[in-house]
Design an enzyme around this catalytic site. Sequence first.
Site, PDB file in Angstrom:
ATOM      1  N   LYS A   1       0.796  -1.228   0.000  1.00  0.00           N
ATOM      2  CA  LYS A   1       0.000   0.000   0.000  1.00  0.00           C
ATOM      3  C   LYS A   1       0.826   1.275   0.000  1.00  0.00           C
ATOM      4  O   LYS A   1       0.496   2.243  -0.683  1.00  0.00           O
ATOM      5  CB  LYS A   1      -0.996   0.002   1.159  1.00  0.00           C
ATOM      6  CG  LYS A   1      -0.464  -0.414   2.533  1.00  0.00           C
ATOM      7  CD  LYS A   1      -0.593  -1.889   2.806  1.00  0.00           C
ATOM      8  CE  LYS A   1       0.342  -2.325   3.904  1.00  0.00           C
ATOM      9  NZ  LYS A   1      -0.311  -2.899   5.033  1.00  0.00           N
TER      10      LYS A   1
ATOM     11  N   LYS B   1      -3.810   3.479   2.440  1.00  0.00           N
ATOM     12  CA  LYS B   1      -4.927   2.706   1.889  1.00  0.00           C
ATOM     13  C   LYS B   1      -6.039   3.649   1.429  1.00  0.00           C
ATOM     14  O   LYS B   1      -6.679   3.416   0.406  1.00  0.00           O
ATOM     15  CB  LYS B   1      -5.463   1.741   2.958  1.00  0.00           C
ATOM     16  CG  LYS B   1      -4.481   0.618   3.262  1.00  0.00           C
ATOM     17  CD  LYS B   1      -4.872  -0.114   4.532  1.00  0.00           C
ATOM     18  CE  LYS B   1      -3.970  -1.315   4.795  1.00  0.00           C
ATOM     19  NZ  LYS B   1      -4.146  -1.874   6.140  1.00  0.00           N
TER      20      LYS B   1
HETATM   21  N1  HSE Z   1      -0.581  -3.478   9.213  1.00  0.00           N
HETATM   22  C1  HSE Z   1      -1.711  -3.623   8.368  1.00  0.00           C
HETATM   23  C2  HSE Z   1      -2.977  -3.578   9.222  1.00  0.00           C
HETATM   24  C3  HSE Z   1      -1.629  -4.932   7.642  1.00  0.00           C
HETATM   25  O1  HSE Z   1      -2.864  -3.738  10.433  1.00  0.00           O
HETATM   26  O2  HSE Z   1      -4.057  -3.337   8.691  1.00  0.00           O
HETATM   27  C4  HSE Z   1      -2.666  -5.116   6.574  1.00  0.00           C
HETATM   28  O3  HSE Z   1      -2.547  -4.161   5.553  1.00  0.00           O
END
Ligand code: HSE
Length: 418
Positions: free
Chosen positions: A99, A199
């Site tokens: 991402k 994201k």
């Molecule tokens: N570190 C990210 C989360 C992993 O906790 O959502 C998944 O993208």
Amino acid sequence: MEAHKKLTIGLFGFGVVGEGLYKILQQTPSLNASVKKVCIKNPHKKRDAPKELFTTDRNELLFDPEINVIVEVISESEAGFEIVSTALKNKKAVVSSSKKMIAEHFRELLKLQEETGESLLYEGSACASIPVIRNLEEYYDNDLLHSIRAIVNGSTNFILTKMFEERLDFQNALLLAQQLGFAESDPVLDIEGYDAVNKWSILLAHAYGIIEKPDNILFTGIQNIRLDDAMVAKEKNFDIKLVGQAKKLLNGKVAAYVLPQFVTHNGHLAFVKNEYNGVVIESNFADQQFFYGKGAGSFPTASAVLSDLSALRYQYRYEYKKLYHHGPHDLTDDFYMMVYVSFDDLKYIPKEKFEWIEEWHSGETRKYLVGCIHFQNLKDDKWWKTNNTSLILMPDPIIEDVELRKLKKKSLELAGIV
Ligand code: HSE
């Protein structure tokens, strides 16, 4: 790539996602896909796969004519971008779940896809197992999307659940999230909201055709939320969640941010616990839809990568319909928000910046207010992140026409109703 051709994969990364994918592929022979080589950084680490599969030389994958798909699941975003661009230029399809890399290089990646005609798929980059990108791209392939509201980071949701529902302290909750493979290698990315905003910038592109660097989107994480805030939430029958929101306003522009928010107990997002993610989409005619699923972890993320690999067999590629076919939307900072702010001392709060303050509580140690403020006043100056201050959005926080609201409030006051 030719139709239904066997997928010969070069895999970059054998961490939580890479190893998960390797295992899933072995259990999915119908896909007709196999991993030919895995490129890793540390050759001395013990791995649960045949030794001859591994190499530290990326060119063994990128320049192997037999390898027709590169899967990139490493955590370093610049190295990831180098790998993905070289692969696309070498006429290989690419699947990635990185991402940060995608969000930071979105425009370059769009250009590379256009120039090379190759597919770059990244369903696993947002909400892991929930097929949200393809949903926004295909089902919402029109201009009717009203708003999207989501919990997109599993680790912070896991920590909030453990802290406020199971009374675990922050450090232990984080440790557990790390042990379970949910957290980023640098967990600050989760805790302070960087992962969520990366994201969010990807989802903005597929929801509204908005290409915006994560730095330009207002965000924070859960680092400033305190137990006192959770107590207030409880009194008000709310939960606290880290929520990304994008909403088309009456003027056609889009308001977007990632901030902690109070959500009502009976709302969809309150239902989302632990490492699960949830997405609420509102559109003009379908009304509300709620998508729910695991948002972090080895197999949930690898399952999204697997679905992308499967889609490559029929040459699936994102068309970026909102960007290329519908005319992209613009982001706006011109709207108001209802916010809760808790603080140690009123001197740290710029009261004059609020349109109105409708609740004010002054406890012995901790004080808080609820009021309406212009979004720009949160974006330009991050007073709400300093001096031990914490900011949480109220449910349904966006106010578009503040004058109207003020008049309404005044008339209710005059009538003695509030
Ligand atoms: N570190 C990210 C989360 C992993 O906790 O959502 C998944 O993208």
